[in-house]
Structure formats: structure tokens, C-alpha cells
Design a protein around this motif. Structure first.
Motif, PDB file in Angstrom:
ATOM      1  N   ASP A 100      -2.748   4.195  23.991  1.00 54.02           N
ATOM      2  CA  ASP A 100      -3.343   3.228  24.908  1.00 54.02           C
ATOM      3  C   ASP A 100      -4.054   3.960  26.039  1.00 54.02           C
ATOM      4  N   ALA A 101      -4.579   3.221  27.022  1.00 52.35           N
ATOM      5  CA  ALA A 101      -5.328   3.816  28.135  1.00 52.35           C
ATOM      6  C   ALA A 101      -4.482   4.774  28.966  1.00 52.35           C
ATOM      7  N   ALA A 102      -3.160   4.569  28.981  1.00 48.64           N
ATOM      8  CA  ALA A 102      -2.261   5.438  29.743  1.00 48.64           C
ATOM      9  C   ALA A 102      -1.802   6.647  28.932  1.00 48.64           C
ATOM     10  N   GLY A 103      -2.262   6.763  27.692  1.00 48.07           N
ATOM     11  CA  GLY A 103      -1.895   7.898  26.858  1.00 48.07           C
ATOM     12  C   GLY A 103      -0.609   7.712  26.067  1.00 48.07           C
ATOM     13  N   GLN A 104      -0.028   6.533  26.133  1.00 47.58           N
ATOM     14  CA  GLN A 104       1.208   6.253  25.398  1.00 47.58           C
ATOM     15  C   GLN A 104       0.881   5.767  23.986  1.00 47.58           C
ATOM     16  N   LEU A 105       1.713   6.169  23.031  1.00 47.42           N
ATOM     17  CA  LEU A 105       1.523   5.691  21.660  1.00 47.42           C
ATOM     18  C   LEU A 105       1.759   4.192  21.589  1.00 47.42           C
ATOM     19  N   VAL A 106       0.879   3.510  20.874  1.00 47.11           N
ATOM     20  CA  VAL A 106       1.043   2.078  20.622  1.00 47.11           C
ATOM     21  C   VAL A 106       1.961   1.965  19.405  1.00 47.11           C
ATOM     22  N   ALA A 107       3.025   1.192  19.523  1.00 47.32           N
ATOM     23  CA  ALA A 107       4.012   1.070  18.445  1.00 47.32           C
ATOM     24  C   ALA A 107       3.375   0.552  17.155  1.00 47.32           C
ATOM     25  N   ALA A 108       3.858   1.056  16.032  1.00 49.89           N
ATOM     26  CA  ALA A 108       3.390   0.596  14.726  1.00 49.89           C
ATOM     27  C   ALA A 108       3.705  -0.888  14.568  1.00 49.89           C
ATOM     28  N   HIS A 109       2.728  -1.640  14.064  1.00 44.94           N
ATOM     29  CA  HIS A 109       2.884  -3.081  13.841  1.00 44.94           C
ATOM     30  C   HIS A 109       1.867  -3.469  12.780  1.00 44.94           C
ATOM     31  N   PHE A 110       2.329  -3.589  11.528  1.00 41.75           N
ATOM     32  CA  PHE A 110       1.405  -3.815  10.429  1.00 41.75           C
ATOM     33  C   PHE A 110       2.056  -4.677   9.352  1.00 41.75           C
ATOM     34  N   ILE A 111       1.226  -5.351   8.571  1.00 45.23           N
ATOM     35  CA  ILE A 111       1.688  -6.179   7.464  1.00 45.23           C
ATOM     36  C   ILE A 111       2.164  -5.266   6.343  1.00 45.23           C
ATOM     37  N   VAL A 112       3.333  -5.577   5.783  1.00 47.55           N
ATOM     38  CA  VAL A 112       3.867  -4.776   4.680  1.00 47.55           C
ATOM     39  C   VAL A 112       3.793  -5.497   3.337  1.00 47.55           C
ATOM     40  N   SER A 113       3.759  -6.837   3.342  1.00 44.69           N
ATOM     41  CA  SER A 113       3.676  -7.546   2.068  1.00 44.69           C
ATOM     42  C   SER A 113       2.881  -8.848   2.210  1.00 44.69           C
ATOM     43  N   VAL A 114       2.157  -9.171   1.144  1.00 44.49           N
ATOM     44  CA  VAL A 114       1.371 -10.401   1.069  1.00 44.49           C
ATOM     45  C   VAL A 114       1.625 -11.037  -0.294  1.00 44.49           C
ATOM     46  N   THR A 115       1.817 -12.356  -0.310  1.00 47.78           N
ATOM     47  CA  THR A 115       2.005 -13.088  -1.566  1.00 47.78           C
ATOM     48  C   THR A 115       1.050 -14.275  -1.598  1.00 47.78           C
ATOM     49  N   LEU A 116       0.344 -14.407  -2.692  1.00 48.57           N
ATOM     50  CA  LEU A 116      -0.562 -15.524  -2.924  1.00 48.57           C
ATOM     51  C   LEU A 116       0.038 -16.358  -4.049  1.00 48.57           C
ATOM     52  N   SER A 117       0.266 -17.651  -3.798  1.00 48.75           N
ATOM     53  CA  SER A 117       0.874 -18.533  -4.798  1.00 48.75           C
ATOM     54  C   SER A 117      -0.064 -19.672  -5.138  1.00 48.75           C
ATOM     55  N   LEU A 118      -0.048 -20.058  -6.405  1.00 43.46           N
ATOM     56  CA  LEU A 118      -0.854 -21.169  -6.900  1.00 43.46           C
ATOM     57  C   LEU A 118       0.099 -22.247  -7.386  1.00 43.46           C
ATOM     58  N   ASN A 119       0.025 -23.419  -6.761  1.00 46.40           N
ATOM     59  CA  ASN A 119       0.909 -24.532  -7.097  1.00 46.40           C
ATOM     60  C   ASN A 119       2.378 -24.112  -7.090  1.00 46.40           C
ATOM     61  N   GLY A 120       2.762 -23.289  -6.121  1.00 46.74           N
ATOM     62  CA  GLY A 120       4.151 -22.877  -5.944  1.00 46.74           C
ATOM     63  C   GLY A 120       4.596 -21.670  -6.741  1.00 46.74           C
ATOM     64  N   LYS A 121       3.728 -21.128  -7.591  1.00 48.45           N
ATOM     65  CA  LYS A 121       4.091 -19.962  -8.403  1.00 48.45           C
ATOM     66  C   LYS A 121       3.307 -18.743  -7.928  1.00 48.45           C
ATOM     67  N   PRO A 122       3.997 -17.623  -7.610  1.00 44.34           N
ATOM     68  CA  PRO A 122       3.295 -16.415  -7.169  1.00 44.34           C
ATOM     69  C   PRO A 122       2.333 -15.910  -8.247  1.00 44.34           C
ATOM     70  N   VAL A 123       1.090 -15.624  -7.840  1.00 39.52           N
ATOM     71  CA  VAL A 123       0.101 -15.075  -8.765  1.00 39.52           C
ATOM     72  C   VAL A 123      -0.360 -13.681  -8.346  1.00 39.52           C
ATOM     73  N   ILE A 124      -0.236 -13.359  -7.059  1.00 37.75           N
ATOM     74  CA  ILE A 124      -0.590 -12.025  -6.560  1.00 37.75           C
ATOM     75  C   ILE A 124       0.433 -11.620  -5.515  1.00 37.75           C
ATOM     76  N   GLU A 125       0.984 -10.420  -5.663  1.00 40.96           N
ATOM     77  CA  GLU A 125       1.873  -9.851  -4.662  1.00 40.96           C
ATOM     78  C   GLU A 125       1.366  -8.454  -4.356  1.00 40.96           C
TER      79      GLU A 125
END
Length: 105
Positions: A33-58
Motif C-alpha cells: 500500500d502507500a505506506a509500504g505495508q503488504l496488502v493481505a492476500a484476498h482472492f477467489i479460490v473456487s467458482v461453480t456454475l450450475s444449470l437448473n441446480g446441477k453443477p456443470v463447471i467447477e
């Protein structure tokens, strides 16, 4: 509250076109950041796409994905009115979910 997930799901014949925007900071933990401190890791680890209630992409994501990732998918065998849902979870346990219906293109 984070910004809502944006979904565009259109169908032409039996071919569906999906675009999903996931509002998320996607911090790798390596930026300072502007003060030179590390910005904590914060990221998406999983995504699921479902069609009519059934997962089709993970999928698994990591720190190399940019802020507010945009994903595009094509699906076969869909029709107008089919329900599409998207869900994600990040490394801090936060979750997001949205649902939409396919519309004729």
C-alpha cells in the motif's frame, strides 16, 4: 456488502452463451500500500456454475487472476428459461452467489 455478481446468459437454438463478472479485489498478498505495508492476500479460490441446480463447471482460481474477473462460457443443450447459478468462495471464507435465467438472443 460486495457488489453483486453480474450474469448475462443468452441462448440461440440450443447453444448458450454465458458471461459472468465477479466483483472481487483479488489481492495476491504481494502488493504494497502507500505506506509500504503488504496488502493481505484476498482472492477467489473456487467458482461453480450450475444449470437448473446441477453443477456443470467447477474451477479453482488463485492469485494470478485480475481484480473483478470476467469469465465466458458456452453451454450446449440449454433453452430459454433454464436457470443458471454462479457461486464463489474466497480464501477468507467469504462467499458470493447469483442466479439468472437464459433469455433468447
Amino acid at each position: 456488502m460486495p457488489d453483486p455478481i453480474k450474469i448475462r446468459a443468452t441462448v440461440k437454438g440450443d447453444e448458450g452463451d454465458v458471461r459472468v463478472l465477479l466483483p472481487h479485489p483479488m489481492e495476491s498478498g504481494q502488493r504494497r500500500d502507500a505506506a509500504g505495508q503488504l496488502v493481505a492476500a484476498h482472492f477467489i479460490v473456487s467458482v461453480t456454475l450450475s444449470l437448473n441446480g446441477k453443477p456443470v463447471i467447477e474451477g479453482a482460481l488463485g492469485t494470478a487472476v485480475s481484480v473483478n474477473p470476467l469469465f465466458a462460457f458456452q453451454l450446449s443443450g440449454v433453452k430459454a428459461g433454464d436457470r443458471l447459478s454462479v457461486a464463489w468462495q474466497d480464501n477468507k471464507g467469504q462467499r458470493g452467489q447469483a442466479e439468472s435465467s437464459f433469455v433468447a438472443a
